[in-house]
Write a protein that holds these residues in place. Sequence first.
Motif, short mmCIF file in Angstrom:
data_model
loop_
_atom_site.label_atom_id
_atom_site.label_comp_id
_atom_site.label_asym_id
_atom_site.label_seq_id
_atom_site.Cartn_x
_atom_site.Cartn_y
_atom_site.Cartn_z
N ASN A 94 6.69 -4.92 -4.20
CA ASN A 94 5.52 -4.23 -4.20
C ASN A 94 4.57 -4.46 -2.99
O ASN A 94 3.62 -3.75 -2.47
CB ASN A 94 4.89 -4.95 -5.49
CG ASN A 94 4.97 -3.98 -6.82
OD1 ASN A 94 4.19 -2.82 -6.66
ND2 ASN A 94 5.71 -4.02 -7.51
N ILE A 95 4.79 -5.90 -2.57
CA ILE A 95 3.68 -6.27 -1.57
C ILE A 95 3.97 -5.80 -0.03
O ILE A 95 3.44 -5.46 0.49
CB ILE A 95 3.67 -7.82 -1.51
CG1 ILE A 95 3.00 -8.66 -2.90
CG2 ILE A 95 2.90 -8.21 -0.53
CD1 ILE A 95 3.20 -9.93 -3.01
N ALA A 96 5.27 -5.42 -0.11
CA ALA A 96 5.87 -4.78 0.98
C ALA A 96 5.35 -3.34 1.19
O ALA A 96 5.71 -2.66 2.26
CB ALA A 96 7.39 -5.08 1.35
N PHE A 97 4.95 -2.71 0.14
CA PHE A 97 5.11 -1.36 0.29
C PHE A 97 4.30 -0.73 1.30
O PHE A 97 4.69 0.08 1.80
CB PHE A 97 4.46 -0.91 -1.37
CG PHE A 97 4.41 0.73 -1.37
CD1 PHE A 97 5.88 1.07 -2.12
CD2 PHE A 97 3.75 1.67 -0.94
CE1 PHE A 97 5.82 2.55 -2.38
CE2 PHE A 97 3.77 2.84 -1.29
CZ PHE A 97 4.78 3.37 -1.80
N GLY A 98 3.23 -1.18 1.37
CA GLY A 98 2.11 -0.80 2.55
C GLY A 98 2.57 -0.98 3.88
O GLY A 98 2.40 -0.35 4.90
N LEU A 99 3.21 -2.16 3.97
CA LEU A 99 3.87 -2.46 5.39
C LEU A 99 5.17 -1.55 5.66
O LEU A 99 5.05 -1.14 6.84
CB LEU A 99 4.19 -3.98 5.22
CG LEU A 99 3.13 -4.87 4.84
CD1 LEU A 99 3.70 -6.30 4.79
CD2 LEU A 99 2.15 -4.92 5.95
N GLN A 100 6.07 -1.16 4.77
CA GLN A 100 6.89 -0.11 5.05
C GLN A 100 6.54 1.15 5.30
O GLN A 100 7.11 1.77 6.18
CB GLN A 100 8.01 -0.24 3.61
CG GLN A 100 8.60 -1.42 3.83
CD GLN A 100 9.27 -1.62 2.26
OE1 GLN A 100 8.79 -1.02 1.19
NE2 GLN A 100 10.14 -2.65 2.23
N ALA A 101 5.26 1.47 4.69
CA ALA A 101 4.66 2.74 5.04
C ALA A 101 4.19 2.91 6.43
O ALA A 101 4.31 3.95 6.89
CB ALA A 101 3.59 3.24 3.79
N ARG A 102 3.97 1.73 6.94
CA ARG A 102 3.28 1.56 8.27
C ARG A 102 4.52 1.29 9.38
O ARG A 102 4.30 1.27 10.51
CB ARG A 102 2.45 0.37 8.45
CG ARG A 102 1.04 0.88 7.92
CD ARG A 102 0.08 -0.43 7.68
NE ARG A 102 -1.27 -0.17 7.22
CZ ARG A 102 -1.62 0.39 6.17
NH1 ARG A 102 -0.43 0.50 5.23
NH2 ARG A 102 -2.86 0.86 5.91
N ALA B 211 -2.52 4.29 -5.90
CA ALA B 211 -2.30 3.08 -5.10
C ALA B 211 -1.55 3.21 -3.85
O ALA B 211 -1.73 2.94 -2.84
CB ALA B 211 -1.61 1.94 -6.12
N ALA B 212 -0.38 4.01 -3.95
CA ALA B 212 0.54 4.25 -3.10
C ALA B 212 -0.15 4.99 -1.64
O ALA B 212 -0.09 4.60 -0.51
CB ALA B 212 1.67 4.98 -3.33
N ARG B 213 -1.25 5.87 -2.14
CA ARG B 213 -1.74 6.74 -1.24
C ARG B 213 -2.79 5.84 -0.38
O ARG B 213 -2.60 5.49 1.05
CB ARG B 213 -2.46 7.77 -1.69
CG ARG B 213 -2.80 9.03 -0.90
CD ARG B 213 -3.23 10.22 -1.74
NE ARG B 213 -2.25 10.71 -2.34
CZ ARG B 213 -1.48 11.77 -1.89
NH1 ARG B 213 -1.69 12.12 -0.76
NH2 ARG B 213 -0.38 12.23 -2.65
N THR B 214 -3.46 4.81 -0.89
CA THR B 214 -4.44 3.90 -0.35
C THR B 214 -3.57 2.96 0.42
O THR B 214 -4.08 2.31 1.66
CB THR B 214 -5.29 3.32 -1.15
OG1 THR B 214 -4.40 2.37 -1.96
CG2 THR B 214 -6.16 4.16 -2.08
N LEU B 215 -2.38 2.72 0.10
CA LEU B 215 -1.53 1.79 0.90
C LEU B 215 -0.94 2.25 2.06
O LEU B 215 -0.06 1.70 2.77
CB LEU B 215 -0.39 1.12 0.06
CG LEU B 215 -0.90 0.24 -1.10
CD1 LEU B 215 0.29 -0.14 -2.10
CD2 LEU B 215 -1.21 -1.03 -0.43
N GLY B 216 -1.21 3.69 2.42
CA GLY B 216 -0.74 4.18 3.52
C GLY B 216 0.47 5.24 3.50
O GLY B 216 1.18 5.47 4.29
#
Lengths: 370, 316
Positions: A94-102, B211-216
């Motif tokens: 979960n915590i890694a989600f935004g980093l993987q998207a980047r 949430a997924a969207r705001t996370l990029g």
Amino acid sequence: MDVEIRGLTKAYGSTLAVQDLTCSIGKGEMIAFLGPSGCGKTTALRMIAGLVTPTAGEIEIGGRSISGLPVHRRNIGMLFQSYALFPHLTVAQNIAFGLQARKLPRDEIARRVREGMRLTRLEAFADRLPSGLSGGQQQRVALARALVIEPSVLLLDEPLGALDKNLREAMQMELRQIQQRLGITSIIVTHDQDEAMTLADRIVIMRAGRLEQVGAPAEVYGNPRSRFVAEFLGTANFLHGTVTANRDGAITLNVAGHAVSAAGTRAAPGAAATVFVRPEDVRLRPAGEPPAAEDRDWNRVPATVEKVTFRGPVTTIHLALPSGDTFVALRKNAKDRTVGPVAGDRIEACWPPSSAGLLEEEAPPSRSMN
Amino acid sequence: MSLASTPAAALAPPAMGRVAAASWRTRFEGQTGLLLLSPAVLFVTVLLIVPTLEMLSASIQTQDVAGSIGRPFTARHFVRLVEVPLYRDVLVATLRIAATTALLAAVIGFPIAAVIARGHPTAARCVNIIIVMPLVVSIVVRAYGWQLILANGPNGVVNVVGSWLGFGRVSVRMLYTEAAVVVGSLHVFLAMMVLPLASSLARIPRSLEEAARTLGASSLRIFWKVTLPLCLPGLSVGLTLVFTLTASSFVLPVILGGNKSQMLGQLLEQQATAVFDWPFSAAIAIVMVVMIFAVNALSLWFIRRQLNAGAIEAQS
Ligand SMILES: Nc1ncnc2c1ncn2[C@@H]1O[C@H](COP(=O)(O)OP(=O)(O)OP(=O)(O)O)[C@@H](O)[C@H]1O
Ligand SMILES: [Mg+2]
């Protein structure tokens, strides 16, 4: 200023959920959007996140307009009341989600996830699924998930609303600590005045889609502009009367035959006016007792004790004024204090003129387009 | 199975302090339950269990020249189904048609399910009706409808439209091919994919995607990483249903597939009513049943594993 909001407006059909909201937020500052249910807090926050398209207005972050940017390009961290954790992913995933998207390098992701879990004390839960966590732990995961992407603004929509009182207070402390340590610009939405005052550097009080008042907690609590703000931020007593004098920043009112003075300048003699006084500023003394030296110029109004309620650290005393209005006073419950008043006692309520404030006469709020 | 649990409940020791009358009543209620169940039990036993056992026994016996079935026991019929190229092709074609239909149904069904679960309420209701309506029309009628549409001559609806668009007099020759069976099955069974998918989709809170969207995450990434994984239970129910129904269908391959693309159902009918090879027919039927059970078991196992992952975590 880090975040600039100008004239932000959202119309649903002919009702305005948010109208002409303008405010700016400094770098590292934490702002609370506070107001009753349905006043447009969530809508305002979601417009900043990009999840709702504004009808009008401009939002700038770090000097750049973000109006044209889609949600996933805004680099915003958001916490939801429902946590919104991905149920099929572990805490670490979960915590890694935004980093993987980047598309960050693998070891950089691992490092930041570890850092995020350390910050939110979640190391022990790395491989658990969200369903195996308590509400407080889940919200910490959501916080870590939002923080590791190093967002330019952190948006929180009633993040602690689902927690019980004690946990909620503990989480408030933790949230504030982390926010200050990282110096991250934040906006928290809440309808809980205690939460707003505990967490925020400044509070934006909203009413029916409009900004009603903005200021530091002590400022808005001590100098509310309107009856709405005074009541929303705790208990307040109100006295209605006619202005009899206005000089040197102090005005005098005739309230049901008694002269009451208060701080304030915006009142012409003869006009109707309302002053407020906080219960904790009200002292009670037996009727007819001569004033002491230090409270010679205090306001004093005769009253009858109606009800006395013991509430732990303080006792609430409900009074009836001759005008028919009710009045509330607070008394600290120190161990050695003398016996307090009981229902039926005739007493005098007194308060210093400086603690009473003049309120703006207000028109009822309108929400329609015209 | 339900038989076993009812008497067990009746025989359970009564709680401390419970009066005798109450325990008698419990026992009586247990027997009432049994009594109420008996018609269903009788029905299932006489019409399902006995014939299935009968069929199972026929499939491993030998038929003599006179047509009567008896010893010796043999696995020959099953071997024949797999070894004779003609029959093996039918088996493989059945699996291929069923799998293709199930996969296409998933691809086509997903956007439709999304409209039902997420779209404007009016749009959702309309789409729902369009998807469910074919279920009230007889499968035979629908199959003949597709026959008209796909007809290979210049009068087929597809070809008429094709010639209007300038593709020549007869641009598509689809009828009596596997493709026609797939198209027909898709139309008939699409609801079986869309409905479970839509209910799965509707259960995903919108805030997860936000949430997924705001996370990029881009829309594509959200689909692969959030929406699809959380839809897997509905998707596997849909795949199982469409696969099962297509693999066991008879009317559609007969009307739309002709004899070029035979499926197991057709082969079974032919062997039972034209060739009168009952042991072989029984073997085909058994293979169909086992195939369908296997797919269902696999899907159940998969769904249960998904659910357990969450449940076990919740206990610790
Ligand atoms: N999608 C929508 N369509 C129509 N009206 C909406 C929509 N979203 C919000 N509103 C209206 O806009 C107003 C503000 O809603 P909003 O959710 O921002 O309030 P809020 O301050 O967050 O309230 P709460 O404290 O209850 O969460 C409400 O009157 C609500 O009915
Ligand atoms: Mg809200």
